[in-house]
Design an enzyme around this catalytic site. Structure first.
Site, PDB file in Angstrom:
ATOM      1  N   ASP A  50      47.080  50.362  50.166  1.00 14.92           N
ATOM      2  CA  ASP A  50      46.581  49.937  51.788  1.00 14.92           C
ATOM      3  C   ASP A  50      46.895  49.242  52.648  1.00 14.92           C
ATOM      4  O   ASP A  50      48.157  48.940  52.815  1.00 14.92           O
ATOM      5  CB  ASP A  50      44.813  49.915  52.069  1.00 14.92           C
ATOM      6  CG  ASP A  50      45.526  48.183  50.816  1.00 14.92           C
ATOM      7  OD1 ASP A  50      46.620  47.671  51.179  1.00 14.92           O
ATOM      8  OD2 ASP A  50      44.577  47.270  51.386  1.00 14.92           O
TER       9      ASP A  50
ATOM     10  N   GLU B 131      48.077  46.163  55.951  1.00 12.70           N
ATOM     11  CA  GLU B 131      47.827  45.045  56.040  1.00 12.70           C
ATOM     12  C   GLU B 131      48.256  44.584  57.057  1.00 12.70           C
ATOM     13  O   GLU B 131      49.330  44.542  57.090  1.00 12.70           O
ATOM     14  CB  GLU B 131      48.060  43.800  54.770  1.00 12.70           C
ATOM     15  CG  GLU B 131      46.640  44.340  53.196  1.00 12.70           C
ATOM     16  CD  GLU B 131      47.064  43.770  51.918  1.00 12.70           C
ATOM     17  OE1 GLU B 131      46.703  43.373  52.107  1.00 12.70           O
ATOM     18  OE2 GLU B 131      48.152  43.876  51.585  1.00 12.70           O
TER      19      GLU B 131
ATOM     20  N   GLU C 114      36.855  22.485  34.379  1.00 11.64           N
ATOM     21  CA  GLU C 114      35.698  23.047  34.514  1.00 11.64           C
ATOM     22  C   GLU C 114      35.379  24.344  33.416  1.00 11.64           C
ATOM     23  O   GLU C 114      34.506  24.566  32.860  1.00 11.64           O
ATOM     24  CB  GLU C 114      35.320  23.387  35.687  1.00 11.64           C
ATOM     25  CG  GLU C 114      33.466  23.657  35.945  1.00 11.64           C
ATOM     26  CD  GLU C 114      33.359  24.209  37.089  1.00 11.64           C
ATOM     27  OE1 GLU C 114      32.712  25.044  38.065  1.00 11.64           O
ATOM     28  OE2 GLU C 114      34.735  23.439  38.052  1.00 11.64           O
TER      29      GLU C 114
ATOM     30  N   LYS D  80      32.728  25.020  30.710  1.00 14.51           N
ATOM     31  CA  LYS D  80      31.754  26.519  30.006  1.00 14.51           C
ATOM     32  C   LYS D  80      32.438  27.077  28.694  1.00 14.51           C
ATOM     33  O   LYS D  80      31.558  27.846  28.111  1.00 14.51           O
ATOM     34  CB  LYS D  80      32.050  26.936  31.613  1.00 14.51           C
ATOM     35  CG  LYS D  80      31.877  26.584  32.590  1.00 14.51           C
ATOM     36  CD  LYS D  80      31.971  27.697  33.210  1.00 14.51           C
ATOM     37  CE  LYS D  80      31.589  26.589  34.881  1.00 14.51           C
ATOM     38  NZ  LYS D  80      32.104  27.967  35.658  1.00 14.51           N
TER      39      LYS D  80
END
Length: 257
Positions: free
Chosen positions: A52, A54, A150, A154
């Protein structure tokens, strides 16, 4: 019926569309336009047939509030994104180091200029190159605690609760954040999101356990829960040793407030 899906374009065809977009930006913003450039794979000359577009549209700084926005649209066979920002906004963003810096900051270093009479884009690159080592250290510590520690929690919860369907996602997130740490540690950027893992594996001073985790994720063989957990835990052990070696702080003795 017109089909709305990516079609193959050559680099020159894509560049011609960039010039059309540039002309429309000039008509829309007039004398406010300071610079217009292309970033991403087109700026690096590595765009593929289905890539694409940008672009940056840089507006002059004024006392009035600028109409900063991002346009993202499809023309049926090709897609484009234009970030309209003031010069001050872009310079500020270029000077910020955060966890995804190795992946997000390439646009500030490599811009294919379509219009830049006052040489703004070289100034943007110089700003991005002038970040202090302390900013990288703080970003690394934020990823270690705010993201990976974190994720480890989990991971262990998922194992205790027999939530094995969650493990592949956690492993992929740990590998991604591990790659960001390696990029930040080396002050190196990844060329594209598609090559984060392979490029991280070529960088020096990687934490022990990262290679095995990255190779596991790239293989797609994440259907063995005990192995997935073991590889992730091994990477966390390696990270703790690596962080201590480089004085990256994970644990503190007192509350920060």
């Amino acid at each position: 019926m017109n089909r709305n899906e990516p079609a193959q374009l050559t680099h020159d065809e894509r560049l011609a569309n960039c010039h059309i977009i540039s002309e429309r930006l000039h008509r829309t913003y007039g004398e406010q336009v300071l610079a217009i450039g292309v970033y991403g794979s087109m700026a690096r000359g590595t765009d593929a047939p289905f890539s694409d577009i940008e672009m940056f549209c840089v507006l002059r700084n004024t006392d009035e509030k600028a109409d900063e926005c991002s346009y993202e649209w499809s023309m049926g066979s090709w897609k484009a994104e234009v970030d309209v920002r003031t010069a001050d906004t872009l310079l500020h963003e270029a000077a910020v180091v955060e966890g995804e810096w190795p992946l997000t900051h390439g646009p500030y270093f490599h811009v294919l200029s379509l219009y830049d009479p006052e040489q703004f884009f070289p100034r943007l690159r110089k700003t991005a190159e002038s970040v202090s080592p302390m900013e990288f250290k703080l970003a690394i510590e934020e990823v270690l605690v705010g993201e990976i520690m974190e994720l480890v929690g989990k991971l262990r919860n998922a194992g205790m609760q027999d939530n094995f369907a969650y493990l592949p996602y956690l492993a992929m997130q740990m590998a991604h954040n591990g790659a960001m740490l390696i990029g930040l540690h080396n002050c190196k950027r990844f060329t594209t999101g598609a090559l984060v893992m392979p490029e991280a594996l070529t960088m020096p001073d990687r934490p022990a356990g990262f290679d095995q985790l990255a190779e596991l994720v790239m293989s797609g063989c994440l259907n063995d829960p005990p192995r997935t957990v073991a590889v992730c835990e091994s990477f966390w052990d390696g990270l703790e040793t690596w962080a201590f070696k480089h004085d990256y702080i994970i644990h503190i003795r007192r509350f920060p407030f």
